[in-house]
Design a protein around this motif. Structure first.
Motif, PDB file in Angstrom:
ATOM      1  N   ILE A   8     154.603 -11.137  79.813  1.00  0.00           N
ATOM      2  CA  ILE A   8     154.886 -11.738  78.500  1.00  0.00           C
ATOM      3  C   ILE A   8     156.379 -11.553  78.252  1.00  0.00           C
ATOM      4  O   ILE A   8     156.818 -10.474  77.828  1.00  0.00           O
ATOM      5  CB  ILE A   8     154.066 -11.074  77.375  1.00  0.00           C
ATOM      6  N   ARG A  29     155.922 -19.465  72.538  1.00  0.00           N
ATOM      7  CA  ARG A  29     154.835 -18.531  72.825  1.00  0.00           C
ATOM      8  C   ARG A  29     153.481 -19.225  73.045  1.00  0.00           C
ATOM      9  O   ARG A  29     152.770 -18.909  73.999  1.00  0.00           O
ATOM     10  CB  ARG A  29     154.714 -17.483  71.712  1.00  0.00           C
ATOM     11  N   VAL A  33     151.263 -19.171  76.452  1.00  0.00           N
ATOM     12  CA  VAL A  33     149.916 -18.614  76.556  1.00  0.00           C
ATOM     13  C   VAL A  33     148.954 -19.651  77.125  1.00  0.00           C
ATOM     14  O   VAL A  33     148.105 -19.337  77.978  1.00  0.00           O
ATOM     15  CB  VAL A  33     149.436 -18.099  75.179  1.00  0.00           C
ATOM     16  N   LEU A  66     153.172 -11.281  70.736  1.00  0.00           N
ATOM     17  CA  LEU A  66     152.164 -12.332  70.629  1.00  0.00           C
ATOM     18  C   LEU A  66     151.356 -12.140  69.356  1.00  0.00           C
ATOM     19  O   LEU A  66     151.184 -11.017  68.870  1.00  0.00           O
ATOM     20  CB  LEU A  66     151.223 -12.310  71.839  1.00  0.00           C
ATOM     21  N   GLN A  70     146.716 -15.303  69.820  1.00  0.00           N
ATOM     22  CA  GLN A  70     147.155 -15.534  71.194  1.00  0.00           C
ATOM     23  C   GLN A  70     146.614 -14.452  72.137  1.00  0.00           C
ATOM     24  O   GLN A  70     146.223 -14.740  73.268  1.00  0.00           O
ATOM     25  CB  GLN A  70     148.679 -15.608  71.247  1.00  0.00           C
ATOM     26  N   LEU A  74     144.077 -15.025  75.346  1.00  0.00           N
ATOM     27  CA  LEU A  74     144.315 -14.492  76.691  1.00  0.00           C
ATOM     28  C   LEU A  74     143.098 -13.726  77.197  1.00  0.00           C
ATOM     29  O   LEU A  74     142.651 -13.920  78.337  1.00  0.00           O
ATOM     30  CB  LEU A  74     145.533 -13.564  76.685  1.00  0.00           C
TER      31      LEU A  74
END
Length: 373
Positions: A8, A29, A33, A66, A70, A74
């Motif tokens: 990240i 972002r 993702v 994040l 998000q 993930l």
């Protein structure tokens, strides 16, 4: 088992010492993702070929930048693509000031069971020098919040060797770290990496590097205080309570395969092939969206694999397992190591070659001399 690393790269601001790939383009972002989730699906066969995912590590950059949504996205895809039933350790890196009640509540809901925080120092002046966003007080508050949501495996990073830092000041940082009673600590000497703002300060004569003897004393103090407090010194820069060594990072030191997802992330098949994604967020996203991931790879020859093993295994308390080498490599290694063994810097035990405590202080020189050129 295989390790899964997810990079990240987003940071709200850059620290002056950092040489890792990162970006302050926070507007990317969500696209990033989404691309990570697509890359998981595109590469799911890699994990199946190498057994199941044993460890997961969200590193950066700053994963705690994040949003909760998000992070949930993930982990939904991690579970969907890889499953987590055989995963023993799931680590997320956090900045102390990002560990808000909202984030800790999310961490408590998600399968994360280990948090690694970049504390670096408990001196606010030195934190400002590094351009860190958090204060010393926020480190302790972050630990308290994580404990309340059930995180029983916390690691913090420390740095020593700041310009003009004294041994007494470093001792105070160690004392503060010990008061937190975390399960794991990593400590590194401040590095002046070329291309960083810190390196430019050094080049321009605005800061002075800590001299070698003071740095040696600081490392000696670190080892002494932490081992006296019950931590195992299991790797050159890492200390843990019993049973709390970093399983994921140990993958890198014992030749376990790992899959790296995201911009600049590296992968290794555990045998002879390394690959790495492009270190550009926009180009990474574009490649994934077009199903043409932008990466490079390298097939390792016998000498490179030997050198990698020397460089990683000798960092650990267990040392280099000679049974993993060919007869020719064993002979070469023992010949190169002989003078260091005589000087008490290396020791052979149970088919392993490892650094002694004195050898730790000149480990780079020893490793270099044992490698093939």
């Amino acid at each position: 088992m295989t390790g899964l690393y997810i990079h990240i790269p987003f940071c709200q601001s850059r620290c002056i010492y950092c040489g890792f790939y990162s970006t302050t383009g926070l507007h990317l972002r969500q696209q990033y993702v989404d691309a990570l989730c697509k890359e998981m699906e595109m590469r799911q066969d890699e994990a199946k070929k190498r057994n199941n995912i044993g460890t997961i590590y969200l590193g950066g950059g700053t994963p705690s930048q994040l949003s909760v949504e998000q992070l949930e996205q993930l982990f939904y895809y991690i579970y969907k693509v890889y499953g987590t039933e055989n995963t023993t350790e799931i680590t997320m890196e956090c900045n102390p000031d990002d560990v808000t009640p909202e984030l800790t509540e999310a961490i408590g809901r998600l399968p994360i069971n280990r948090v690694s925080m970049g504390a670096q120092t408990f001196d606010d002046q030195r934190l400002r020098f590094l351009h860190r966003r958090h204060t010393a007080d926020e480190i302790g508050r972050a630990v308290e919040r994580l404990r309340k949501v059930g995180i029983r495996n916390i690691s913090i990073d420390l740095m020593y060797g700041f310009p003009d830092e004294t041994l007494a000041q470093w001792q105070q940082d160690i004392d503060q770290a010990l008061k937190l009673n975390v399960e794991h600590l990593s400590a590194y000497s401040l590095m002046y990496e070329e291309g960083t703002p810190l390196y430019r300060l050094l080049e321009n004569g605005n800061v002075n590097e800590t001299n070698e003897e003071v740095s040696r004393q600081m490392y000696e103090e670190l080892i002494g205080q932490l081992t006296a407090a019950g931590y195992e010194h299991y790797e050159i820069s890492n200390f843990s309570r019993q049973g709390f060594h970093s399983r994921h990072n140990s993958n890198y030191w014992n030749q376990t395969p790992y899959i790296g997802l995201g911009a600049a992330a590296h992968s290794y098949d555990g045998a002879s092939c390394r690959r790495w994604n492009i270190d550009d967020v926009k180009k990474y996203i574009e490649g994934i969206e077009n199903r043409r991931p932008d990466f490079e790879q390298e097939v390792l020859d016998a000498d490179t694999r030997y050198n990698d093993l020397v460089m990683t295994a000798l960092r650990t308390r267990k040392g280099l397992d000679l049974s993993l080498l060919s007869p020719e490599q064993v002979n070469y290694c023992k010949t190169q190591a002989l003078r260091y063994e005589k000087d008490g810097l290396l020791v052979f035990e149970d088919q392993h070659l490892r650094l002694t405590r004195r050898g730790l202080f000149v480990s780079n020189m020893i490793m270099s001399d044992l490698m093939k050129v």
